[in-house]
Design an enzyme around this catalytic site. Sequence first.
Site, PDB file in Angstrom:
ATOM      1  N   SER A  13       0.836  -1.198   0.000  1.00  0.00           N
ATOM      2  CA  SER A  13       0.000   0.000   0.000  1.00  0.00           C
ATOM      3  C   SER A  13       0.869   1.246   0.000  1.00  0.00           C
ATOM      4  O   SER A  13       1.663   1.465   0.920  1.00  0.00           O
ATOM      5  CB  SER A  13      -0.900   0.023   1.231  1.00  0.00           C
ATOM      6  OG  SER A  13      -1.484   1.301   1.349  1.00  0.00           O
ATOM      7  N   HIS A  38      -1.266  -1.153  -4.305  1.00  0.00           N
ATOM      8  CA  HIS A  38      -2.542  -0.812  -3.659  1.00  0.00           C
ATOM      9  C   HIS A  38      -2.591   0.695  -3.394  1.00  0.00           C
ATOM     10  O   HIS A  38      -1.659   1.254  -2.814  1.00  0.00           O
ATOM     11  CB  HIS A  38      -2.638  -1.603  -2.354  1.00  0.00           C
ATOM     12  CG  HIS A  38      -3.924  -1.436  -1.618  1.00  0.00           C
ATOM     13  ND1 HIS A  38      -5.082  -2.082  -1.992  1.00  0.00           N
ATOM     14  CD2 HIS A  38      -4.242  -0.706  -0.510  1.00  0.00           C
ATOM     15  CE1 HIS A  38      -6.056  -1.765  -1.135  1.00  0.00           C
ATOM     16  NE2 HIS A  38      -5.573  -0.920  -0.235  1.00  0.00           N
ATOM     17  N   ASP A  40      -4.751   3.714  -1.690  1.00  0.00           N
ATOM     18  CA  ASP A  40      -5.797   4.032  -0.716  1.00  0.00           C
ATOM     19  C   ASP A  40      -6.319   5.445  -0.942  1.00  0.00           C
ATOM     20  O   ASP A  40      -5.632   6.423  -0.656  1.00  0.00           O
ATOM     21  CB  ASP A  40      -5.237   3.893   0.705  1.00  0.00           C
ATOM     22  CG  ASP A  40      -5.044   2.439   1.082  1.00  0.00           C
ATOM     23  OD1 ASP A  40      -6.027   1.677   1.017  1.00  0.00           O
ATOM     24  OD2 ASP A  40      -3.909   2.063   1.441  1.00  0.00           O
ATOM     25  N   MET A  42      -8.929   8.251   0.099  1.00  0.00           N
ATOM     26  CA  MET A  42      -9.758   8.623   1.262  1.00  0.00           C
ATOM     27  C   MET A  42     -10.298  10.041   1.079  1.00  0.00           C
ATOM     28  O   MET A  42      -9.578  10.923   0.602  1.00  0.00           O
ATOM     29  CB  MET A  42      -8.918   8.555   2.534  1.00  0.00           C
ATOM     30  CG  MET A  42      -8.241   7.208   2.759  1.00  0.00           C
ATOM     31  SD  MET A  42      -7.416   7.171   4.358  1.00  0.00           S
ATOM     32  CE  MET A  42      -6.541   5.592   4.233  1.00  0.00           C
ATOM     33  N   HIS A  71      -8.415   1.311  -3.899  1.00  0.00           N
ATOM     34  CA  HIS A  71      -9.324   1.047  -2.770  1.00  0.00           C
ATOM     35  C   HIS A  71     -10.002   2.373  -2.446  1.00  0.00           C
ATOM     36  O   HIS A  71      -9.399   3.249  -1.826  1.00  0.00           O
ATOM     37  CB  HIS A  71      -8.482   0.518  -1.604  1.00  0.00           C
ATOM     38  CG  HIS A  71      -9.235   0.317  -0.332  1.00  0.00           C
ATOM     39  ND1 HIS A  71      -8.613   0.035   0.868  1.00  0.00           N
ATOM     40  CD2 HIS A  71     -10.567   0.360  -0.049  1.00  0.00           C
ATOM     41  CE1 HIS A  71      -9.509  -0.093   1.826  1.00  0.00           C
ATOM     42  NE2 HIS A  71     -10.704   0.117   1.299  1.00  0.00           N
ATOM     43  N   MET A  73     -12.163   4.645  -0.488  1.00  0.00           N
ATOM     44  CA  MET A  73     -12.822   4.878   0.808  1.00  0.00           C
ATOM     45  C   MET A  73     -13.511   6.227   0.697  1.00  0.00           C
ATOM     46  O   MET A  73     -13.150   7.205   1.379  1.00  0.00           O
ATOM     47  CB  MET A  73     -11.776   4.836   1.935  1.00  0.00           C
ATOM     48  CG  MET A  73     -11.282   3.416   2.210  1.00  0.00           C
ATOM     49  SD  MET A  73      -9.744   3.359   3.156  1.00  0.00           S
ATOM     50  CE  MET A  73      -8.576   3.409   1.796  1.00  0.00           C
ATOM     51  N   MET A 142     -11.520  -5.845   5.562  1.00  0.00           N
ATOM     52  CA  MET A 142     -10.757  -4.885   6.366  1.00  0.00           C
ATOM     53  C   MET A 142     -10.490  -5.512   7.728  1.00  0.00           C
ATOM     54  O   MET A 142     -11.418  -5.908   8.446  1.00  0.00           O
ATOM     55  CB  MET A 142     -11.543  -3.585   6.563  1.00  0.00           C
ATOM     56  CG  MET A 142     -11.711  -2.730   5.308  1.00  0.00           C
ATOM     57  SD  MET A 142     -10.190  -2.356   4.408  1.00  0.00           S
ATOM     58  CE  MET A 142      -9.235  -1.502   5.654  1.00  0.00           C
ATOM     59  N   ASP A 180      -6.763  -6.521   4.254  1.00  0.00           N
ATOM     60  CA  ASP A 180      -6.162  -5.182   4.319  1.00  0.00           C
ATOM     61  C   ASP A 180      -6.205  -4.651   5.746  1.00  0.00           C
ATOM     62  O   ASP A 180      -7.280  -4.479   6.316  1.00  0.00           O
ATOM     63  CB  ASP A 180      -6.940  -4.246   3.382  1.00  0.00           C
ATOM     64  CG  ASP A 180      -6.283  -2.880   3.228  1.00  0.00           C
ATOM     65  OD1 ASP A 180      -5.136  -2.701   3.674  1.00  0.00           O
ATOM     66  OD2 ASP A 180      -6.936  -1.987   2.638  1.00  0.00           O
TER      67      ASP A 180
END
Length: 223
Positions: A13, A38, A40, A42, A71, A73, A142, A180
């Site tokens: 990540s 990966h 992330d 957000m 991913h 979020m 998660m 994850d």
Amino acid sequence: MGIMAAHPLIAPSLLAADFSRLRDEVTAIERAGADWLHLDVMDGHFVPNITFGPLVVRALRPHTRLPLDAHLMIAPADPYVAAFAEAGADHISVHSEAGPHLHRTLQLIRSLGKKAGVVLNPATPIEAVVNVLDLADLIMVMTVNPGFGGQAFLASQLPKISALRRLIDDSGRDIILQVDGGVTHQTVPAILAAGATCLIAGTAVYGAADYAAAIAALRAGGR
Ligand code: DX5
Ligand code: ZN
């Protein structure tokens, strides 16, 4: 099939990388043997932190051949899915909790030619994904509350990983089972025993002095 490889896929990540040197951190992790990268994303709304959006994905895309595992979020996700697809994400995963229409979101991701993933927060039961298995290429459990790297692994999620393993096997579908959060050399044996096929790790890889050694150790099952 190709899913039940002898070794798990390793997806470092970027969240734990040095953000002042993102391009170098991406090329270094590819050289170190990562399978996927990966990413992330957000939004400061679905999770209490903000990272980066499609512009950063687009900027990094030319600098690696690794599949980009986004991913999201963010809530809502639908208005931004096309932007991540156009930016070069290969996999786009959304939280079942982000709503309001998970089935529609997965259809949208697939319609853009991308692999579609469903992410389950720690409190979310496996039933959230049971009726959309036909649209899922990836399922992500998660094992921390999303929003931050470096948190402690929630062992309470191990039975959920096992239950999803059985669900996927019974379906006969080619679905990758990702874990994850808090993935370390200590927690990997239990995660693999539960049936995960892809390990996402931030701190355990980017926090290590030797990325290649860290990736190899995770792939070997934490030994
Ligand atoms: C957390 C992110 C994770 C995070 C994991 O919201 O989804 O991908 O980077 O970090 P570690 O491996 O440090 O727990
Ligand atoms: Zn993540």
